[in-house]
Design an enzyme around this catalytic site. Structure first.
Site, PDB file in Angstrom:
ATOM      1  N   ASP A 147       1.305 -17.141  -5.541  1.00 60.17           N
ATOM      2  CA  ASP A 147       1.947 -16.001  -6.223  1.00 60.17           C
ATOM      3  C   ASP A 147       0.906 -15.295  -7.095  1.00 60.17           C
ATOM      4  O   ASP A 147       0.964 -15.356  -8.319  1.00 60.17           O
ATOM      5  CB  ASP A 147       3.132 -16.499  -7.061  1.00 60.17           C
ATOM      6  N   ASP A 190       0.849  -1.205   0.000  1.00 60.64           N
ATOM      7  CA  ASP A 190       0.000   0.000   0.000  1.00 60.64           C
ATOM      8  C   ASP A 190       0.882   1.252   0.000  1.00 60.64           C
ATOM      9  O   ASP A 190       2.110   1.171   0.043  1.00 60.64           O
ATOM     10  CB  ASP A 190      -0.977  -0.018   1.193  1.00 60.64           C
ATOM     11  N   HIS A 230       1.683  -8.664  -4.082  1.00 58.13           N
ATOM     12  CA  HIS A 230       0.652  -7.645  -3.801  1.00 58.13           C
ATOM     13  C   HIS A 230       1.397  -6.359  -3.477  1.00 58.13           C
ATOM     14  O   HIS A 230       1.707  -6.071  -2.325  1.00 58.13           O
ATOM     15  CB  HIS A 230      -0.217  -8.112  -2.634  1.00 58.13           C
ATOM     16  N   GLU A 250       1.948 -10.246  -0.109  1.00 60.28           N
ATOM     17  CA  GLU A 250       2.291  -8.824  -0.034  1.00 60.28           C
ATOM     18  C   GLU A 250       3.778  -8.709   0.354  1.00 60.28           C
ATOM     19  O   GLU A 250       4.401  -9.679   0.792  1.00 60.28           O
ATOM     20  CB  GLU A 250       1.415  -8.099   0.998  1.00 60.28           C
TER      21      GLU A 250
HETATM   22  O1  G3I Z   1      -0.415 -13.379  16.274  1.00 59.63           O
HETATM   23  C1  G3I Z   1      -1.397 -14.334  15.868  1.00 59.63           C
HETATM   24  C2  G3I Z   1      -0.888 -15.722  16.142  1.00 59.63           C
HETATM   25  O2  G3I Z   1      -0.718 -15.885  17.523  1.00 59.63           O
HETATM   26  C3  G3I Z   1      -1.859 -16.724  15.565  1.00 59.63           C
HETATM   27  O3  G3I Z   1      -1.299 -18.000  15.690  1.00 59.63           O
HETATM   28  C4  G3I Z   1      -2.121 -16.432  14.098  1.00 59.63           C
HETATM   29  C5  G3I Z   1      -3.170 -17.338  13.512  1.00 59.63           C
HETATM   30  O4  G3I Z   1      -3.576 -16.854  12.258  1.00 59.63           O
HETATM   31  O5  G3I Z   1      -2.567 -15.119  13.954  1.00 59.63           O
HETATM   32  C6  G3I Z   1      -1.633 -14.183  14.394  1.00 59.63           C
HETATM   33  O6  G3I Z   1      -2.095 -12.907  14.151  1.00 59.63           O
HETATM   34  C7  G3I Z   1      -2.051 -12.442  12.846  1.00 59.63           C
HETATM   35  C8  G3I Z   1      -1.001 -11.350  12.808  1.00 59.63           C
HETATM   36  O7  G3I Z   1      -1.075 -10.665  11.621  1.00 59.63           O
HETATM   37  C9  G3I Z   1       0.419 -11.923  12.931  1.00 59.63           C
HETATM   38  O8  G3I Z   1       1.355 -10.886  12.969  1.00 59.63           O
HETATM   39  C10 G3I Z   1      -3.426 -11.936  12.489  1.00 59.63           C
HETATM   40  O9  G3I Z   1      -4.295 -13.028  12.332  1.00 59.63           O
HETATM   41  C11 G3I Z   1      -3.360 -11.131  11.236  1.00 59.63           C
HETATM   42  O10 G3I Z   1      -4.619 -10.566  10.932  1.00 59.63           O
HETATM   43  C12 G3I Z   1      -2.320 -10.051  11.365  1.00 59.63           C
HETATM   44  O11 G3I Z   1      -2.137  -9.429  10.168  1.00 59.63           O
HETATM   45  C13 G3I Z   1      -1.587  -8.134  10.111  1.00 59.63           C
HETATM   46  C14 G3I Z   1      -2.226  -7.477   8.897  1.00 59.63           C
HETATM   47  O12 G3I Z   1      -1.650  -6.234   8.661  1.00 59.63           O
HETATM   48  C15 G3I Z   1      -3.729  -7.318   9.029  1.00 59.63           C
HETATM   49  O13 G3I Z   1      -4.038  -6.444  10.036  1.00 59.63           O
HETATM   50  C16 G3I Z   1      -0.076  -8.229   9.916  1.00 59.63           C
HETATM   51  O14 G3I Z   1       0.554  -8.637  11.128  1.00 59.63           O
HETATM   52  C17 G3I Z   1       0.485  -6.890   9.498  1.00 59.63           C
HETATM   53  O15 G3I Z   1       1.835  -7.070   9.140  1.00 59.63           O
HETATM   54  C18 G3I Z   1      -0.300  -6.339   8.317  1.00 59.63           C
HETATM   55  O16 G3I Z   1       0.204  -5.091   8.005  1.00 59.63           O
HETATM   56  C19 G3I Z   1      -0.270  -4.481   6.827  1.00 59.63           C
HETATM   57  C20 G3I Z   1      -0.716  -3.083   7.211  1.00 59.63           C
HETATM   58  O17 G3I Z   1      -1.816  -3.182   8.055  1.00 59.63           O
HETATM   59  C21 G3I Z   1      -1.016  -2.236   5.981  1.00 59.63           C
HETATM   60  N1  G3I Z   1       0.083  -2.268   5.064  1.00 59.63           N
HETATM   61  C22 G3I Z   1       0.430  -3.580   4.630  1.00 59.63           C
HETATM   62  C23 G3I Z   1       0.856  -4.432   5.805  1.00 59.63           C
HETATM   63  C24 G3I Z   1       1.324  -5.798   5.366  1.00 59.63           C
HETATM   64  O18 G3I Z   1       0.318  -6.677   5.039  1.00 59.63           O
HETATM   65  O1  9MR Z   2      -3.778  -3.659  -0.183  1.00 54.95           O
HETATM   66  C1  9MR Z   2      -4.105  -3.797   1.185  1.00 54.95           C
HETATM   67  C2  9MR Z   2      -2.936  -4.383   1.916  1.00 54.95           C
HETATM   68  O2  9MR Z   2      -1.848  -3.478   1.895  1.00 54.95           O
HETATM   69  C3  9MR Z   2      -3.318  -4.731   3.340  1.00 54.95           C
HETATM   70  O3  9MR Z   2      -2.299  -5.467   3.959  1.00 54.95           O
HETATM   71  C4  9MR Z   2      -4.570  -5.565   3.369  1.00 54.95           C
HETATM   72  C5  9MR Z   2      -5.048  -5.860   4.773  1.00 54.95           C
HETATM   73  O4  9MR Z   2      -5.276  -4.710   5.488  1.00 54.95           O
HETATM   74  O5  9MR Z   2      -5.601  -4.911   2.677  1.00 54.95           O
HETATM   75  C6  9MR Z   2      -5.306  -4.664   1.323  1.00 54.95           C
HETATM   76  O6  9MR Z   2      -6.359  -3.987   0.734  1.00 54.95           O
HETATM   77  C7  9MR Z   2      -7.467  -4.784   0.422  1.00 54.95           C
HETATM   78  C8  9MR Z   2      -8.600  -4.434   1.359  1.00 54.95           C
HETATM   79  O7  9MR Z   2      -8.292  -4.774   2.694  1.00 54.95           O
HETATM   80  C9  9MR Z   2      -9.862  -5.142   0.924  1.00 54.95           C
HETATM   81  N1  9MR Z   2     -10.155  -4.851  -0.455  1.00 54.95           N
HETATM   82  C10 9MR Z   2      -9.105  -5.256  -1.372  1.00 54.95           C
HETATM   83  C11 9MR Z   2      -7.823  -4.526  -1.025  1.00 54.95           C
HETATM   84  C12 9MR Z   2      -6.678  -4.991  -1.941  1.00 54.95           C
HETATM   85  O8  9MR Z   2      -6.955  -4.832  -3.240  1.00 54.95           O
END
Ligand code: G3I
Ligand code: 9MR
Length: 585
Positions: A550, A179, A508, A559
């Protein structure tokens, strides 16, 4: 089709350029092994008991070996076999042949240098607000986007001196991931990891050149790159009270368009306790690290320390200011639906920040605060739990020798025992693990971003264990984690773009997706196998270590993100430095 015979024919004919077919199931590190490294490949060739290694240039057989059985992962029906070809130490290209399967591998000095350099260069490609010129960016050159010189104060961030919708300037910094937003928690954590690497091996980094615009100044490229984001971070501190905005973001994610085509307004949003503390920690670190580089960055060291102390003081006054996006959206408009990086416990952030402030100032008050919030066990680094970054700082080998304070030495003793307990447990079954690495044999190893947060960061942790304890086994296992990331895994991907023989082509990643160039921006580590599969995309399998696809739409597995790349920079640089002892400290 018999690949073995075909490839032999090609080799005998003097052509070393044939490549293995996609159906082959030999998994190995596709980037390379240094001469003295353990070299193991994995195959699922049931019934195959022998393997052969052939020199690709001469066709000569250099090794014949026997396969061994690994232990199956709890979710797998069958254990693969391992082939150990560590005895091949002469630099060159080789074929590994087992039954019908073939794979190519390379032995060379410093194979991880290419990984370390590409992983750092990837941060340059993530820079916002400046044009990337062809002489540095090659075919991925692009005009400047997201200047962020006119950013609005979101109502959640308004105060007496900066009212809602007031405009501030907050340029530079890196795009977070696929993003286009900029998040303090994640970029501070990323810098914290890489500044840790710098502290361990400053001489290694002083010799690195990744061809960025600042490469010719007298500061190491790593620090030049980090400064590009540190400089942005300083603009995220409210001058009125020292608090730090949690993020700079559009209300919702942009589409898959070029930076220059983005239209949404950008806001700074709510000050949070975690943003303030992560900011304080890296600014305190930076105040020491950049001190010798005042010629290129005049005044920065002192400015960073002042900013750090103010942010810490703000956090102490607002210990409950967690970032909770749902709650925020109930009170304010416009709604914010981009990445949350939320947290409900700032103990680890207090520990890390107090640790760095004590190191930077020697003030006893910070030592007491660090002790009060110190962890009771070791947890791998992640954006949500930064206690290990504090642990690393306490365990820096040079520093430990200098500590005299009994409180401090007591704390170091406990932190060391937690780290070593983690490391001993992590490596205990790795020798027989399905993919011959400490990462990858446990269900909990696989989650969103696991290759960085759990794979590369485990390698870094094991490097620390090695430096603290001197056991070679920890170092061997750190290299094994890198082997996993670079190809010795169930799907046979080298999970870093642009490296190896099979790597992600469709991450992504808005920058890669919108630039009209087939090849993705290189040097980027994808999130990796994630059984959560939260993106609704069709995956090839539901097995935890095969939950990767992929596909550009797969943001839960494919991503890229700066924190995962920071983990790759750190692990690969440390291991590269250690594979050339004279390049390390
Ligand atoms: O920590 C738990 C773990 O204990 C468990 O076993 C596991 C089971 O699925 O889940 C773990 O948590 C996950 C966590 O990431 C791990 O770090 C959550 O389900 C998962 O929803 C969470 O995802 C985060 C994601 O955003 C959605 O919020 C990622 O950590 C985080 O790196 C990611 O960050 C995003 C930013 O919001 C926006 N930009 C892109 C970036 C990368 O995807
Ligand atoms: O592109 C977004 C990515 O950077 C984030 O990690 C992810 C989870 O927050 O969300 C992606 O955006 C998606 C959104 O959550 C739902 N609609 C589709 C978007 C990607 O095309």
């Amino acid at each position: 089709m018999n690949n073995k015979l075909i490839c032999f024919g090609v080799i005998a004919g003097g052509l070393a350029a044939c490549s293995p077919s996609n159906t082959d199931f030999i998994r190995l590190n596709q980037v390379g092994y240094f001469p003295q490294q353990e070299k193991v490949a994995i195959a699922d060739t049931v019934g195959i008991t022998e393997f052969t290694v052939v020199n690709a240039a001469t066709g000569a057989e250099v090794l014949k070996g026997s396969t061994e059985q690994t232990v199956a992962n709890s979710w797998a029906s069958q254990a693969p076999t391992t082939m150990d070809f560590s005895a091949v130490t002469e630099p060159g290209k080789y074929w590994l042949l087992a039954g019908e399967d073939t794979a190519v591998f390379e032995v060379k000095e410093r194979p991880l240098q290419a990984v370390a350099d590409a992983a750092l260069k990837a941060f340059y490609y993530q820079r916002t607000g400046m044009a990337l010129e062809e002489q540095y960016a090659g075919q991925w050159n692009r005009p400047a986007g997201h200047p962020d010189t006119e950013v609005k104060i979101h109502p959640s961030a308004a105060g007496p001196s900066r009212k809602a919708d007031a405009v501030i300037s907050s340029p530079k910094g890196w795009y977070d991931a696929g993003d286009y937003n900029k998040y303090i928690v994640n970029s501070a954590y990323s810098i914290g990891l890489m500044q840790t690497a710098y502290r361990l091996f400053p001489d290694y980094f002083s010799k690195q050149n990744v061809n960025i615009p600042e490469s010719n100044n007298s500061t190491p490229d790593l620090l030049d790159e980090l400064y590009y984001n540190l400089d942005w971070m300083l603009t995220m501190q409210d001058p009125a009270d020292g608090g730090v905005y949690h993020k700079l973001t559009t209300p919702s994610f942009e589409g898959f368009v070029k930076p220059t085509e983005c239209q949404q307004p950008r806001y700074v949003v709510q000050k949070s306790v975690t943003a303030a503390l992560d900011f304080a920690a890296v600014m305190a670190q930076a105040s020491k690290i950049y001190k010798p580089f005042g010629k290129d960055y005049p005044g920065f060291s002192a400015k960073a320390l002042r900013a750090a102390e103010r942010a810490y003081a703000w956090a102490e006054k607002h210990p409950e200011a967690y970032y909770d996006q749902n709650a925020l959206n109930q009170q304010h408009d416009p709604d914010i639906t981009t990445g949350e990086y939320g947290d409900k416990d700032a103990t680890d952030e207090f520990f890390w920040a107090a640790t760095e402030l004590y190191y930077a100032t020697n003030k006893q008050s910070y030592l007491i605060k660090a002790v009060k919030s110190s962890p009771r066990s070791y947890t791998l680094p992640s954006w949500g739990n930064v206690s290990s970054l504090g642990v690393f700082t306490w365990l820096l080998p040079e520093r430990e020798k200098q500590l005299r304070d009994v409180v401090a030495t007591g704390l170091v003793g406990s932190l060391k025992s937690y780290l070593l307990a983690y490391a001993a447990d992590a490596v205990k079954d790795a020798n027989k693990a399905a993919f011959h690495a400490p990462f990858g044999d446990d269900l909990n190893d696989f989650a969103w971003g696991c290759l960085g947060e759990q794979g590369a960061n485990q390698a870094t942790t094991l490097v620390f264990a090695y430096l603290v304890d001197g056991k070679n086994n920890y170092l061997t296992n750190a290299y094994r984690d890198m082997d996993y990331i670079l190809g010795r895994n169930p799907l046979g991907y080298c999970y870093v773009t642009g490296l190896g023989t099979k790597s992600p082509m469709h991450p992504h990643h808005r920058l890669s997706a919108s630039d009209g160039i087939d090849a993705p921006i290189p040097g980027l580590l994808v999130g990796g196998p994630n059984p959560g599969q939260q993106d609704g995309v069709q995956y090839p399998s539901s097995l935890p270590d095969e939950s990767y696809v992929d596909n550009e739409a797969s943001y839960a597995s494919n991503e890229i993100a700066i924190n995962w790349n920071a983990a790759l920079v750190t692990a690969s640089s440390l291991l590269d430095a250690l594979s050339v002892p004279q390049a390390g400290k």
